[in-house]
Design a protein around this motif. Structure first.
Motif, PDB file in Angstrom:
ATOM      1  N   ALA A 130     131.155 -62.327 131.746  1.00  0.00           N
ATOM      2  CA  ALA A 130     130.158 -61.579 131.910  1.00  0.00           C
ATOM      3  C   ALA A 130     130.304 -60.460 133.081  1.00  0.00           C
ATOM      4  O   ALA A 130     129.979 -59.324 132.750  1.00  0.00           O
ATOM      5  CB  ALA A 130     128.737 -62.278 132.640  1.00  0.00           C
ATOM      6  N   VAL A 131     131.186 -60.741 134.151  1.00  0.00           N
ATOM      7  CA  VAL A 131     131.423 -59.796 135.015  1.00  0.00           C
ATOM      8  C   VAL A 131     132.540 -58.841 134.307  1.00  0.00           C
ATOM      9  O   VAL A 131     132.513 -57.330 134.508  1.00  0.00           O
ATOM     10  CB  VAL A 131     132.328 -60.283 136.442  1.00  0.00           C
ATOM     11  CG1 VAL A 131     132.817 -59.381 137.199  1.00  0.00           C
ATOM     12  CG2 VAL A 131     130.978 -60.955 137.155  1.00  0.00           C
ATOM     13  N   ALA A 132     133.499 -59.096 133.611  1.00  0.00           N
ATOM     14  CA  ALA A 132     134.527 -58.437 132.720  1.00  0.00           C
ATOM     15  C   ALA A 132     133.664 -57.588 131.885  1.00  0.00           C
ATOM     16  O   ALA A 132     134.219 -56.536 131.694  1.00  0.00           O
ATOM     17  CB  ALA A 132     135.495 -59.396 132.225  1.00  0.00           C
ATOM     18  N   ALA A 133     132.911 -58.206 131.139  1.00  0.00           N
ATOM     19  CA  ALA A 133     132.178 -57.208 130.241  1.00  0.00           C
ATOM     20  C   ALA A 133     131.342 -55.988 130.753  1.00  0.00           C
ATOM     21  O   ALA A 133     131.347 -54.882 130.239  1.00  0.00           O
ATOM     22  CB  ALA A 133     131.128 -58.323 129.076  1.00  0.00           C
ATOM     23  N   GLY A 134     130.836 -56.522 131.934  1.00  0.00           N
ATOM     24  CA  GLY A 134     129.938 -55.168 132.597  1.00  0.00           C
ATOM     25  C   GLY A 134     130.868 -54.200 133.243  1.00  0.00           C
ATOM     26  O   GLY A 134     130.607 -53.223 132.954  1.00  0.00           O
ATOM     27  N   ALA A 135     132.053 -54.730 133.617  1.00  0.00           N
ATOM     28  CA  ALA A 135     133.020 -53.864 134.247  1.00  0.00           C
ATOM     29  C   ALA A 135     133.459 -52.872 133.125  1.00  0.00           C
ATOM     30  O   ALA A 135     133.661 -51.577 133.399  1.00  0.00           O
ATOM     31  CB  ALA A 135     134.135 -54.294 134.844  1.00  0.00           C
ATOM     32  N   ALA A 136     133.802 -53.513 131.925  1.00  0.00           N
ATOM     33  CA  ALA A 136     134.357 -52.793 131.044  1.00  0.00           C
ATOM     34  C   ALA A 136     133.174 -51.441 130.349  1.00  0.00           C
ATOM     35  O   ALA A 136     133.687 -50.621 130.250  1.00  0.00           O
ATOM     36  CB  ALA A 136     134.652 -53.771 129.683  1.00  0.00           C
ATOM     37  N   CYS A 137     131.901 -52.062 130.421  1.00  0.00           N
ATOM     38  CA  CYS A 137     131.065 -51.057 129.993  1.00  0.00           C
ATOM     39  C   CYS A 137     130.815 -49.767 130.975  1.00  0.00           C
ATOM     40  O   CYS A 137     130.640 -48.718 130.456  1.00  0.00           O
ATOM     41  CB  CYS A 137     129.672 -51.643 129.910  1.00  0.00           C
ATOM     42  SG  CYS A 137     129.373 -52.975 128.320  1.00  0.00           S
ATOM     43  N   LEU A 138     130.702 -50.225 132.292  1.00  0.00           N
ATOM     44  CA  LEU A 138     131.000 -49.331 133.245  1.00  0.00           C
ATOM     45  C   LEU A 138     132.104 -48.267 133.184  1.00  0.00           C
ATOM     46  O   LEU A 138     131.933 -47.159 133.410  1.00  0.00           O
ATOM     47  CB  LEU A 138     130.653 -49.818 134.639  1.00  0.00           C
ATOM     48  CG  LEU A 138     129.340 -50.419 135.016  1.00  0.00           C
ATOM     49  CD1 LEU A 138     129.490 -51.192 136.429  1.00  0.00           C
ATOM     50  CD2 LEU A 138     128.397 -49.571 135.088  1.00  0.00           C
ATOM     51  N   ILE A 139     133.190 -48.752 132.987  1.00  0.00           N
ATOM     52  CA  ILE A 139     134.353 -48.140 132.660  1.00  0.00           C
ATOM     53  C   ILE A 139     134.341 -46.918 131.587  1.00  0.00           C
ATOM     54  O   ILE A 139     134.514 -45.818 131.758  1.00  0.00           O
ATOM     55  CB  ILE A 139     135.348 -48.987 132.759  1.00  0.00           C
ATOM     56  CG1 ILE A 139     135.809 -49.422 134.154  1.00  0.00           C
ATOM     57  CG2 ILE A 139     136.974 -48.057 132.238  1.00  0.00           C
ATOM     58  CD1 ILE A 139     136.953 -50.410 134.319  1.00  0.00           C
ATOM     59  N   LEU A 140     133.869 -47.701 130.504  1.00  0.00           N
ATOM     60  CA  LEU A 140     133.757 -46.864 129.262  1.00  0.00           C
ATOM     61  C   LEU A 140     132.796 -45.598 129.267  1.00  0.00           C
ATOM     62  O   LEU A 140     132.826 -44.523 128.909  1.00  0.00           O
ATOM     63  CB  LEU A 140     133.392 -47.576 127.878  1.00  0.00           C
ATOM     64  CG  LEU A 140     134.545 -48.449 127.594  1.00  0.00           C
ATOM     65  CD1 LEU A 140     134.206 -49.594 126.449  1.00  0.00           C
ATOM     66  CD2 LEU A 140     135.433 -47.811 126.963  1.00  0.00           C
ATOM     67  N   ALA A 141     131.583 -46.177 130.022  1.00  0.00           N
ATOM     68  CA  ALA A 141     130.478 -45.024 130.142  1.00  0.00           C
ATOM     69  C   ALA A 141     130.972 -44.040 131.055  1.00  0.00           C
ATOM     70  O   ALA A 141     130.656 -42.887 130.966  1.00  0.00           O
ATOM     71  CB  ALA A 141     129.220 -45.709 130.874  1.00  0.00           C
ATOM     72  N   GLY A 142     131.652 -44.237 132.163  1.00  0.00           N
ATOM     73  CA  GLY A 142     132.207 -43.294 133.137  1.00  0.00           C
ATOM     74  C   GLY A 142     133.208 -42.549 132.445  1.00  0.00           C
ATOM     75  O   GLY A 142     133.304 -41.267 132.510  1.00  0.00           O
ATOM     76  N   GLY A 143     133.952 -43.033 131.639  1.00  0.00           N
ATOM     77  CA  GLY A 143     135.064 -42.145 130.627  1.00  0.00           C
ATOM     78  C   GLY A 143     134.384 -41.356 129.642  1.00  0.00           C
ATOM     79  O   GLY A 143     134.713 -40.252 129.569  1.00  0.00           O
ATOM     80  N   GLY A 144     133.304 -41.863 129.095  1.00  0.00           N
ATOM     81  CA  GLY A 144     132.407 -41.045 128.217  1.00  0.00           C
ATOM     82  C   GLY A 144     132.044 -39.816 128.995  1.00  0.00           C
ATOM     83  O   GLY A 144     132.064 -38.729 128.449  1.00  0.00           O
ATOM     84  N   VAL A 145     131.258 -39.877 129.909  1.00  0.00           N
ATOM     85  CA  VAL A 145     130.617 -38.925 130.729  1.00  0.00           C
ATOM     86  C   VAL A 145     131.695 -37.964 131.209  1.00  0.00           C
ATOM     87  O   VAL A 145     131.421 -36.698 131.053  1.00  0.00           O
ATOM     88  CB  VAL A 145     129.920 -39.576 131.948  1.00  0.00           C
ATOM     89  CG1 VAL A 145     129.508 -38.479 132.939  1.00  0.00           C
ATOM     90  CG2 VAL A 145     128.683 -40.351 131.410  1.00  0.00           C
ATOM     91  N   THR A 146     132.885 -38.460 131.656  1.00  0.00           N
ATOM     92  CA  THR A 146     133.906 -37.556 132.267  1.00  0.00           C
ATOM     93  C   THR A 146     134.432 -36.800 131.044  1.00  0.00           C
ATOM     94  O   THR A 146     134.634 -35.556 131.318  1.00  0.00           O
ATOM     95  CB  THR A 146     134.855 -38.339 132.964  1.00  0.00           C
ATOM     96  OG1 THR A 146     134.338 -38.991 133.737  1.00  0.00           O
ATOM     97  CG2 THR A 146     136.033 -37.557 133.431  1.00  0.00           C
ATOM     98  N   ALA A 147     134.813 -37.345 129.943  1.00  0.00           N
ATOM     99  CA  ALA A 147     135.349 -36.661 128.927  1.00  0.00           C
ATOM    100  C   ALA A 147     134.386 -35.542 128.315  1.00  0.00           C
ATOM    101  O   ALA A 147     134.746 -34.604 127.954  1.00  0.00           O
ATOM    102  CB  ALA A 147     135.709 -37.554 127.690  1.00  0.00           C
ATOM    103  N   SER A 148     132.917 -35.846 128.162  1.00  0.00           N
ATOM    104  CA  SER A 148     132.114 -34.869 127.569  1.00  0.00           C
ATOM    105  C   SER A 148     131.778 -33.625 128.642  1.00  0.00           C
ATOM    106  O   SER A 148     131.690 -32.484 128.281  1.00  0.00           O
ATOM    107  CB  SER A 148     130.709 -35.501 127.473  1.00  0.00           C
ATOM    108  OG  SER A 148     130.284 -35.829 128.520  1.00  0.00           O
TER     109      SER A 148
END
Length: 142
Positions: free
Chosen positions: A59-77
């Protein structure tokens, strides 16, 4: 040659009971009581703890992966978006006053002498105009 006193120091202190040390005897009794009460934990309980710990890690690994993907998406946009349109001024700039060489006629003759302030507005108006010795009329800001 060995000293007989050295052989006594090398002996284990537990082997020589000291009748004057009641604390040592109490610790031995507590250890014996703990050993008598000790029991083996069932394998099912150990396995359940391991499963819970594994679920937490996933669960911690999945949450961290979601946060990283969301942060990458915001940065890319933010990096790939179009640049913002230029900001226009709120007030259009005023036209520049004509220079004295561009005037077509002589300055108007006033009843006041050049360089003295004249009142164009009502009495007490802070925006007073003055005439330079060259004949150019200037307005002082309020």
């Amino acid at each position: 040659m060995r000293d007989p006193q050295d052989s006594q120091d090398s002996q284990d202190p537990q082997d020589s009971p000291d009748p004057r040390d009641p604390l040592r005897e109490m610790f031995r009794q507590a250890a014996a009581s703990g050993q008598a009460r000790a029991r083996v934990v069932p394998v099912a309980r150990i396995a359940e703890r391991a499963r819970r710990a594994h679920r937490r890690r996933v669960a911690v690994a999945a949450g961290a992966a979601c946060l990283i993907l969301a942060g990458g998406g915001v940065t890319a946009s933010a990096l790939l978006s179009d640049p913002p349109a230029p900001v226009v001024p709120a007030v259009s700039p005023s036209a520049e006053a004509p220079s004295p060489a561009e005037t077509t006629g002589p300055p108007s003759i006033s009843s006041t002498t050049p360089g003295s302030p004249t009142q164009d507005g009502p009495v007490g108006d802070p925006s007073a105009t003055t005439t330079d010795p060259s004949g150019r009329v200037t307005t002082s800001p309020p």
